[in-house]
Every structure is written in structure tokens, then in C-alpha cells.
Design a protein around this motif. Structure first.
Motif, PDB file in Angstrom:
ATOM      1  N   HIS A 188      -8.860  -0.231   1.393  1.00  0.00           N
ATOM      2  CA  HIS A 188      -7.753  -0.592   2.271  1.00  0.00           C
ATOM      3  C   HIS A 188      -7.934  -2.075   2.594  1.00  0.00           C
ATOM      4  O   HIS A 188      -8.897  -2.707   2.147  1.00  0.00           O
ATOM      5  N   CYS A 223      -1.822  -2.212   6.642  1.00  0.00           N
ATOM      6  CA  CYS A 223      -2.783  -2.121   5.546  1.00  0.00           C
ATOM      7  C   CYS A 223      -2.191  -2.913   4.385  1.00  0.00           C
ATOM      8  O   CYS A 223      -1.039  -2.732   4.037  1.00  0.00           O
ATOM      9  N   GLU A 225      -3.560  -3.219   1.194  1.00  0.00           N
ATOM     10  CA  GLU A 225      -4.079  -2.883  -0.137  1.00  0.00           C
ATOM     11  C   GLU A 225      -3.555  -1.495  -0.478  1.00  0.00           C
ATOM     12  O   GLU A 225      -3.829  -0.543   0.258  1.00  0.00           O
ATOM     13  N   CYS A 227      -3.139   1.948  -1.098  1.00  0.00           N
ATOM     14  CA  CYS A 227      -4.240   2.890  -0.926  1.00  0.00           C
ATOM     15  C   CYS A 227      -3.790   4.334  -1.052  1.00  0.00           C
ATOM     16  O   CYS A 227      -4.447   5.241  -0.569  1.00  0.00           O
ATOM     17  N   HIS A 231       0.283   4.616   2.186  1.00  0.00           N
ATOM     18  CA  HIS A 231      -0.176   3.239   2.388  1.00  0.00           C
ATOM     19  C   HIS A 231       0.710   2.492   3.387  1.00  0.00           C
ATOM     20  O   HIS A 231       0.224   1.704   4.190  1.00  0.00           O
ATOM     21  N   MET A 234       0.101   3.151   7.661  1.00  0.00           N
ATOM     22  CA  MET A 234      -1.126   2.932   8.446  1.00  0.00           C
ATOM     23  C   MET A 234      -1.139   1.522   9.032  1.00  0.00           C
ATOM     24  O   MET A 234      -1.951   0.688   8.650  1.00  0.00           O
TER      25      MET A 234
HETATM   26 CU   LIG Z   1      -4.703   1.616   3.401  1.00  0.00          CU
END
Ligand SMILES: [Cu+2]
Length: 375
Positions: A188, A223, A225, A227, A231, A234
């Protein structure tokens, strides 16, 4: 090509240093001394690019227009001119040095996590953040707070859509806060643009970053990246409070966390009713489990197992409790034992054993969860 387009675009808008900061396409100035430095560095490099672009294209167009063939210009005939070669090696070299000096200064300042007043460990996992204060007795998870009804377009999307959480990270203003960033599963990245902090959270590694926020306020990030499935769900929210307000907040949180631990003990003697467990269980399930196992308990074939009619969920109660507490290592199934209280745990397991036609009639009490936890 990209740089050319940027420069022409910037010219077209007639950017001066005064108007650049109002341009929403530009990067934000941020709220920390470091973010200010990053912004200044960005503008310095940008202006150097503009000047190079103007000179190179100016010379090119001047040559093309003023010295064109139809005007009867004869091309100059010089080859292997050492003088020219020295010039066009030296000038870019000096330009690069001129860029590297301020860039290195800023990078070194960003990496300097020494002499922090406060340390917070940040752990990413699918799909939430966990914050642990090293200097205090406090840790908690921070989850997306945007209701499903807005995500599904059943309600209007509010201003902070997908940028709001149930428990933000709280830090004091004017203090150097060091972040230790890691992950429990995949990569992340913890990103708050206004702090100019963006660091990967890698499983098995700890990355460091720091910030010192000057003004109280609410700062939002995400976040950064890719993930997995949620994603985009978050976000990061940080509240900066004046130091005395931070101390008051921290004392309250520590007291609350202590009380919650004592309450857990009382729960062990408690017998909860089916109705109460099912109502609470559904709430916990939708908030914590449905992202993977789906609201209808059918999961996503091949990725997340269905819990409807699932052998473990309808038969083996102890294994069921165990998997929710300890998770399954190396899979997306996390150890919820440290994330969810005993009562919620009992409720969500009871819910799974009786929802979607599972109808086992099993009632799981907090005490039984506790017993499996002690094994
Ligand atoms: Cu993430």
C-alpha cells in the motif's frame, strides 16, 4: 513531447509566479515547511524547463522562418566543430548540477527522521489503516466511513466522498511526528498530499517518513498503490490539533481503551440472545466481511469463498471461530482477533451460522470466542 506540451500550455495561460498557485492543475503548496520546499523545488525546475524550451524553440523557429530556402539562404557548412560540442556538453551539465543541488537538499530534509517528538506506526492492510502510537498506550484501525448508499448512487455523494474515515489519525501541531510505515499483506502507500508525505507500505519492511504540521486542521489523502479490489476505499484522514488539545484527546482515548478492556472481561459472564447477536452480527458482517465474502454470503468464486452452505460455517464451529480470530496466513483472510471486540466477534460468527439459510441455530457467546482465543 510531454514537456513541450506543458511549456506551450503554460505560455498559453500566461503563467507568472503569482498566478501559478491558483491554477488547480499545479501541485498543492501544502501545509508544512517540507511541502513548501517541495513546491518551490517543483516551480524552480518547471521554470528552468520553460526557459530551456523558450530558447531551444525560439532558435529553431527563428532558423526555420528567417533562414528559409525561399529567402535564398544557403545552409552553413560546418562539421565536427569542437567548440560547439564543448558548448553543448558543458551547458546541460551545468544545468543538471544547478537542478541537483536544490533537489538533493530537499530530499535529505525529507528523509531526516531524527529527533522526532512522537512516533506513529502505520500499517496498511486490505483495505484499511492501523495506527499505533509508540509513546502512548493507544492503537486503532481507521476504516472508510462513506456509506454504501452513496457508493451505490442511492444517495447523493457528499463533499468528502471516499475521503472520510471512522477514526482519523490525530497528531499535535508544531511537533515533529515520525511515521513508521509497513503492511500486513500487499504493498500500500500512505499519502497525504498536503504534508508532501507519500511512502510505500511494504510487507516485511519498515519505511520512515515524518511531518510537522504548522496549522490545526483536517488533512485528507488516500492509498496511492494499487492494492486490490477496494484500493479506492482506504482513505487517510489526519487531524492536527494544538498540543494541549492533543494531550486532552489522548488522555480520553487512553482511558476509553482501558475501559473497553475491562468491559471485555464482564462480557465473559454474559449470555446474549439470538436476536441481539444477529442484529449486531449483520452490522459487523456488512462493515468488515462483506467486501470479500459479499453481502449475500456467496463470496466471489475462485477468490473469496462463499459462506452460504459452507461446510465449516454450517458444521465445524470451533474451526469457524478459529479462522475468524487467526485468519489464514498468506491469504486475504486476516486475523480479526485483534481488530474486532469479543462481543462483535461472537455476533458475526453467530450471524454467519444463521444467515442466508445456513440456519444452524447455533448461538456463539463471547465466552466461547475467548476460549478459542486462549488456545
Ligand atoms: Cu492500499
Amino acid at each position: 513531447m510531454y514537456r513541450t506540451a506543458c511549456i506551450l500550455f503554460a505560455w498559453g495561460l500566461g503563467i507568472g509566479s503569482a498566478s501559478a498557485k491558483d491554477l488547480p492543475l499545479n501541485m498543492p503548496r501544502g501545509v508544512t515547511d517540507i511541502s513548501e520546499q517541495v513546491y518551490d523545488l517543483h516551480m524552480t525546475i518547471f521554470y528552468i524547463c520553460c526557459i530551456i524550451g523558450a530558447l531551444v524553440f525560439g532558435a529553431m523557429f527563428a532558423a526555420m522562418i528567417l533562414h528559409r530556402k525561399s529567402r535564398g539562404h544557403k545552409p552553413a557548412q560546418f562539421h565536427e566543430s569542437t567548440k560547439v560540442e564543448i558548448i553543448w556538453t558543458t551547458i546541460p551539465f551545468l544545468i543538471l548540477i544547478g537542478m541537483a543541488i536544490p533537489a538533493t537538499k530537499t530530499l535529505i530534509a525529507m528523509e531526516d527522521t531524527t529527533e522526532a517528538d512522537l512516533t506513529v506506526q502505520i500499517t496498511g492492510s486490505q483495505w484499511k489503516w492501523h495506527y499505533k502510537y509508540f509513546d502512548y498506550n493507544l492503537e486503532y484501525f481507521s476504516l472508510l466511513a462513506t456509506p454504501m448508499s452513496q457508493i451505490n448512487n442511492r444517495f447523493k455523494k457528499e463533499e468528502n466522498y471516499l475521503l472520510e474515515v471512522d477514526r482519523p489519525l490525530v497528531i499535535p501541531t508544531g511537533k515533529k511526528v515520525r511515521f513508521l510505515i509497513t503492511s500486513d499483506d500487499v504493498i500500500h502507500s500512505w499519502w497525504v498530499p498536503e504534508f508532501a508525505v507519500k511512502k510505500d507500505a511494504n510487507p516485511g519492511f519498515i519505511n520512515e517518513a515524518w511531518t510537522k504540521v504548522n496549522e490545526p486542521g483536517i488533512y485528507r489523502g488516500q492509498c496511492a498503490e494499487l492494492c486490490g479490489k477496494d484500493h479506492g476505499f482506504m482513505p487517510v484522514v489526519v487531524i492536527a490539533k494544538a498540543p494541549d488539545e492533543f494531550d486532552t484527546w489522548m488522555a480520553e482515548q487512553e482511558a476509553e481503551q482501558r475501559q473497553a478492556k475491562e468491559k471485555e472481561k464482564e462480557l465473559l459472564g454474559m449470555n446474549m440472545e439470538m436476536d441481539e447477536l444477529m442484529t449486531l452480527g449483520e452490522k459487523v458482517y456488512l462493515a468488515r466481511c462483506a467486501a470479500c465474502h459479499q453481502p449475500n454470503g456467496q463470496g466471489i468464486p475462485g477468490v473469496f469463498p462463499g459462506l452460504q452452505g459452507n461446510h465449516m460455517v454450517t458444521q465445524d464451529q470451533e474451526a469457524h471461530i478459529d479462522v475468524v480470530i487467526n485468519g489464514v496466513n498468506g491469504t486475504a483472510m486476516q486475523a480479526f482477533g485483534k481488530q474486532i471486540g469479543l462481543k462483535e466477534m461472537a455476533a458475526v460468527i453467530t450471524y454467519e451460522r444463521n444467515a442466508w439459510g445456513n440456519n444452524t441455530g447455533d448461538i456463539v457467546q463471547p465466552k466461547e470466542v475467548y476460549e478459542v482465543m486462549q488456545k
